[in-house]
Scaffold this motif. Structure first.
Motif, short mmCIF file in Angstrom:
data_model
loop_
_atom_site.label_atom_id
_atom_site.label_comp_id
_atom_site.label_asym_id
_atom_site.label_seq_id
_atom_site.Cartn_x
_atom_site.Cartn_y
_atom_site.Cartn_z
N ASP A 342 -10.22 34.94 -40.52
CA ASP A 342 -11.34 35.01 -39.57
C ASP A 342 -12.70 34.68 -40.16
N GLY A 344 -13.50 31.74 -40.80
CA GLY A 344 -13.90 30.45 -40.22
C GLY A 344 -13.29 29.23 -40.86
N LYS A 345 -12.12 29.36 -41.46
CA LYS A 345 -11.48 28.21 -42.13
C LYS A 345 -11.13 27.12 -41.11
N THR A 346 -10.44 27.56 -40.05
CA THR A 346 -10.03 26.58 -39.04
C THR A 346 -11.24 25.92 -38.41
N SER A 347 -12.21 26.74 -38.12
CA SER A 347 -13.44 26.21 -37.50
C SER A 347 -14.09 25.18 -38.42
N ASN A 439 -20.24 30.83 -44.60
CA ASN A 439 -20.14 30.47 -43.18
C ASN A 439 -20.84 31.51 -42.29
N ASP A 442 -25.33 31.37 -38.82
CA ASP A 442 -26.04 31.45 -37.54
C ASP A 442 -26.03 32.86 -36.99
N ALA A 476 -19.92 26.72 -39.18
CA ALA A 476 -18.83 25.88 -38.69
C ALA A 476 -18.93 25.74 -37.19
P1 GDP Z 1 -9.93 31.50 -39.85
O1 GDP Z 1 -9.03 32.63 -39.56
O2 GDP Z 1 -10.53 31.61 -41.24
O3 GDP Z 1 -9.34 30.17 -39.68
O4 GDP Z 1 -11.19 31.62 -38.91
P2 GDP Z 1 -11.44 30.86 -37.60
O5 GDP Z 1 -11.88 29.50 -37.90
O6 GDP Z 1 -10.28 31.04 -36.74
O7 GDP Z 1 -12.67 31.67 -37.03
C1 GDP Z 1 -12.61 32.98 -36.77
C2 GDP Z 1 -13.69 33.33 -35.78
O8 GDP Z 1 -14.96 33.12 -36.34
C3 GDP Z 1 -13.63 32.44 -34.53
O9 GDP Z 1 -13.83 33.23 -33.42
C4 GDP Z 1 -14.75 31.49 -34.75
O10 GDP Z 1 -15.31 31.10 -33.49
C5 GDP Z 1 -15.74 32.30 -35.50
N1 GDP Z 1 -16.57 31.44 -36.31
C6 GDP Z 1 -16.14 30.53 -37.19
N2 GDP Z 1 -17.18 29.95 -37.80
C7 GDP Z 1 -18.29 30.48 -37.24
C8 GDP Z 1 -19.69 30.26 -37.44
O11 GDP Z 1 -20.10 29.45 -38.24
N3 GDP Z 1 -20.55 31.04 -36.70
C9 GDP Z 1 -20.10 31.95 -35.86
N4 GDP Z 1 -20.99 32.64 -35.21
N5 GDP Z 1 -18.81 32.17 -35.64
C10 GDP Z 1 -17.91 31.43 -36.30
#
Ligand code: GDP
Length: 828
Positions: A342, A344-347, A439, A442, A476
């Protein structure tokens, strides 16, 4: 040498009157010679010449014949002055000199008569008297000059010089001397000397050496004659000579079994084992020894050793030569994104993927193939599309090093979390450069400084703070600073000087693979070196096939793919595993052979290397991908604790490994628990229970780990730590022995004393005691007193009785088992 030889002496010796001699000399010399005049050599020669010529004989026969009757006659007349007159005519035939009266002179004037030496016995040897009188240096009458009747004095210069050293043996004295020439005693020195004299220097060298050689050889041969060898000796010698001629050659591979080596050396295994022992290697017949040891032993046996180099099909098939410097070209970096869930890797991966959409270069529909490329400033960057370190770990486990740079995503509002640390450790272990993407900047609660602070604790010191870790604050979600992040990636890539040779056969790693209903096995490959072409024969792990079709992440068909390019291919016979290394090869038949070989090898490994899981090796096995499910058996004192423990353990499952409780029950750990654990490669957890003796022994034999706990929390914490690879047990229990309580004494002021019999091992004063009743642990305590009869004992061995008092526990019952143990610190 000249001595005074006076006239009267000469005359006396010659048996003539002195006057005759004086007269004779007066004819040649003017000066008068007197009776006492000493004669010069010349004069003397003249006198001798004159008188000896008178006794000359025609030949030796005459001389010897003449001698015999003379000897016969002479003896009775030994004292007479008158010599024998026979043959006087013959003897004096040539003498016309003025001589003393011929008839009174002995014809053999050359042979002075023994009569002149009245005291001496008659001796007819000619010259004898001269020799005696003048040291044998006088000329002998028989050697008188024969050249003429009147020899000039000049011609008589050196008559003495020719005189022989001794009397010549007469015919009568001659005896036959046999010289045995058959004797082997040849004086080689003599010949050497002679050789030296006659051989020119140049020729000498070689020949002398040869001569010496011959000499030495003959000398060496001699002992053979001295001692005849027996049949046995002869046999031995022949065998030895033969073995010398045909020295045994053995080829030894990198590793060889002792039995096999003995067979190759043609010696018995026992002999070889002895030899190995002498070399300090203890090995049984079935043990293997390395090349060095084997070679050493072989040399000891007099064999010639060759290193057996096994050229595998793999070596024949796969070209793993080093690239030449001039063939190397810059390649794009391969990047992986890692971080806590969570964060933000995927993002971020999405944001990056779409970063070049904005540049308008996108073509086709973006598909997920496991990796993609983006273009920045005319350069490409390759991203592995699988977030998390699971894929990364599995690839590492297969020896593939797919990535160059890792982007560590840390949410600015969350900071360093457990998986962040794991990611850091994985990246460090793989020696991959780390760039931190802070990450979610914002977000209102974002605190990049706190993240950076946290990073320093793990050895990542940000550049701003003087370290070498690049930290880029990004969003991201809002696509902020993504370009900056990518620029930094390129910068790091430049520093790493990533290069590859596109001119050779393609090789790389399988990123993802699946079985597609329509297309068959589909695999995403990352080319790491060389170039992959459609139609290439490809071998990946245990799969082989032709590259039928090749596409990029946008679905574009490709004909070839160079280094750092990810492509999806079809045409393989089976689905390869992610992390498999692939190679393009020339010979498909050989490739299939290699695949077969790998399969059998894989099976053998699976069969041979079933390692039982323990808390200590759990994480290692997880890392190696050998464990996907962690099986546990729970045994507790009561049902309630068993259930509670089971539930707590189940919660420990994570996305890398699933914890399964395959069995839970109440009571001591028994044999069937251990059997189950063995079959399912499970760990047995005992909560407040102990294993039965048989179960404990079986577990030790089968390598099944039994873990005992008395506090649920301890158990959970340890298993959790083990699953994260952080278990660091520092102390372990060492069993000393077991004693059975046979009588219980209650003594006032002292407490309860257990009369025990030591069943096995021993009980020592310093050990701890675990009180076990019907397989259930009642308590753990320390020994307060240990006695044999009335005396304190340090330790009591198996088979003896003793009294044990415990520090705190008093409620001891007959039949209780006291387990004595100590806690020992250890390191892995
Ligand atoms: P992962 O588990 O590392 O792949 O994380 P995700 O990419 O799934 O992101 C997890 C949550 O964080 C999602 O709800 C994204 O929308 C949120 N998120 C990711 N990057 C950002 C960012 O740069 N800013 C904000 N505010 N939320 C983010």
């Amino acid at each position: 040498m000249m001595m005074k030889y006076r006239v009267h002496e000469v005359a006396k010796d010659l048996g003539v009157p002195s006057k005759d001699v004086i007269d004779f000399l007066s004819k040649y010399y003017n000066e008068p010679h007197k009776h006492m005049t000493a004669l010069s050599e010349e004069e003397l020669n003249l006198v001798f010449e004159h008188y000896t010529q008178k006794g000359e004989v025609a030949n030796f026969d005459t001389y010897f014949n003449m001698k015999k009757p003379e000897t016969a006659k002479a003896q009775p007349t030994a004292e007479q002055k008158t010599p024998v007159a026979e043959n006087s005519a013959a003897a004096s035939s040539g003498t016309a000199e003025k001589t003393p009266p011929a008839n009174t002179r002995p014809q053999q004037g050359n042979r002075p008569q023994s009569g002149t030496q009245p005291n001496r016995p008659q001796n007819n040897r000619p010259g004898q008297q001269f020799q005696q009188a003048h040291g044998g240096q006088q000329n002998r009458p028989s050697r008188a000059p024969t050249g003429g009747q009147h020899p000039a004095p000049q011609a008589q210069q050196t008559p003495t010089a020719a005189a022989p050293a001794g009397p010549r043996p007469s015919a009568a004295d001659r005896t036959v001397r046999h010289v045995d020439t058959r004797g082997a005693q040849v004086e080689l020195d003599k010949y050497n000397m002679r050789y030296e004299e006659i051989t020119p220097d140049r020729a000498k060298k070689d020949n002398i050496q040869r001569k010496q050689k011959l000499h030495q050889r003959s000398a060496n041969r001699r002992p053979n004659y001295a001692k005849r060898e027996t049949e046995a000796e002869k046999l031995k010698r022949l065998v030895f000579e033969k073995s010398k001629k045909t020295q045994l050659k053995v080829s030894i591979p990198d590793e060889i079994a002792v039995g096999e080596l003995a067979a190759r050396l043609k010696v018995t295994a026992a002999d070889l084992i002895k030899k190995l022992m002498a070399l300090g290697v203890m090995a049984a017949i079935s043990d293997t020894v390395d090349y060095d040891t084997a070679a050493l032993a072989a040399i000891e046996f007099g064999a010639k050793v060759e290193h057996e180099v096994v050229v595998t099909i793999e070596e024949q098939l796969i070209d793993d030569s080093e690239d030449k410097e001039e063939d190397l070209e810059v390649r794009s970096p391969v990047v992986v994104v890692m971080g806590h869930v969570d964060h933000g890797k995927t993002s971020l991966l999405d944001a990056i993927r779409h970063s070049d959409v904005a540049t308008g270069e996108a073509g086709g529909i973006t598909q997920h193939i496991g990796a993609y490329r983006v273009k920045l400033q005319g350069r490409y960057l390759t991203f592995l599309d699988t977030p998390g370190h699971a894929a990364f770990t599995s690839m590492r486990a297969r020896g593939a090093q797919a990535t160059d740079i890792a982007i560590l995503v840390v949410a600015a509002d969350d900071g360093i979390m457990p998986q962040t640390i794991e990611a850091i450790n994985h990246a460090k272990a793989a020696e991959v450069s780390i760039i931190v993407a802070i990450n979610k900047i914002d977000k209102p609660g974002a605190d990049p400084q706190r993240v950076m602070q946290g990073l320093t604790e793990y050895g990542l010191v940000p550049e701003e703070w003087g370290g070498d870790t690049i930290c880029v604050p990004v969003s991201a979600k809002k696509h902020e600073n993504i370009d900056k992040l990518l620029e930094m990636v390129l910068l790091v890539a430049d520093m790493k000087n990533l290069r590859a040779n596109p001119k050779r056969a393609g090789t790389g790693v399988v990123i993802e693979a699946k079985l597609d209903k329509g297309r068959g096995p589909v695999a995403t490959l990352l080319v790491q070196n060389g170039t992959l072409h459609t139609g290439d024969v490809l071998i990946a792990g245990t799969t082989v096939g032709h590259v039928r079709a090749m596409t990029d992440e946008k679905g574009n068909k490709l004909e070839d793919a160079g280094p750092s390019v990810p492509v999806e291919i079809t045409g393989l016979s089976e689905v390869p595993a992610a992390g498999d290394v692939f190679h393009c090869v020339q010979d498909e038949r050989m490739a299939r052979e290699l695949v077969e070989q790998r399969r059998t090898q894989e099976k053998e490994e699976q069969f041979g290397a079933i390692q039982k899981v323990t808390l200590d090796n759990l994480f290692d096995q997880m890392q190696l991908g050998e464990i996907k499910e962690f099986n546990v058996i729970v045994k507790a004192d009561v049902q309630g604790s068993a259930e509670a423990l089971k539930q707590s353990l189940l919660k420990l499952s994570n996305d890398e490994v699933k914890l399964k409780v395959i069995h839970s029950g109440v009571g001591a750990i028994n044999e069937s628990d251990v059997q189950l654990a063995e079959a399912f490669n499970a760990l047995v957890i005992g909560f407040n229970v102990r294993p039965e003796t048989a179960a404990r022994d079986n577990a030790a034999m089968a390598g099944v780990e039994l873990r005992m706990y008395r506090v649920i929390y301890d158990c959970i914490a340890e298993v959790e730590a083990a699953m994260k690879g952080m278990l660091a047990p520092k102390v372990r229990e060492v069993q000393l022995g077991r004693a059975e309580v046979r009588l219980v004494y209650k003594i006032s002021n002292v407490g309860t004393i257990a009369g025990c019999y030591v069943l096995e091992g021993k009980v020592t004063r310093g050990s701890q005691i675990r009180v076990v009743r019907d397989g259930i642990v009642i308590t753990e305590d320390e020994i307060s007193s240990l006695k044999r009869f009335k005396d304190d004992a340090k330790e009591v061995q198996q088979g003896f009785e003793c009294g044990i008092g415990l520090e705190k526990y008093n409620d001891i019952k007959e039949g209780d088992i006291f387990e004595s143990f100590i806690m020992e610190e250890y390191r892995d």
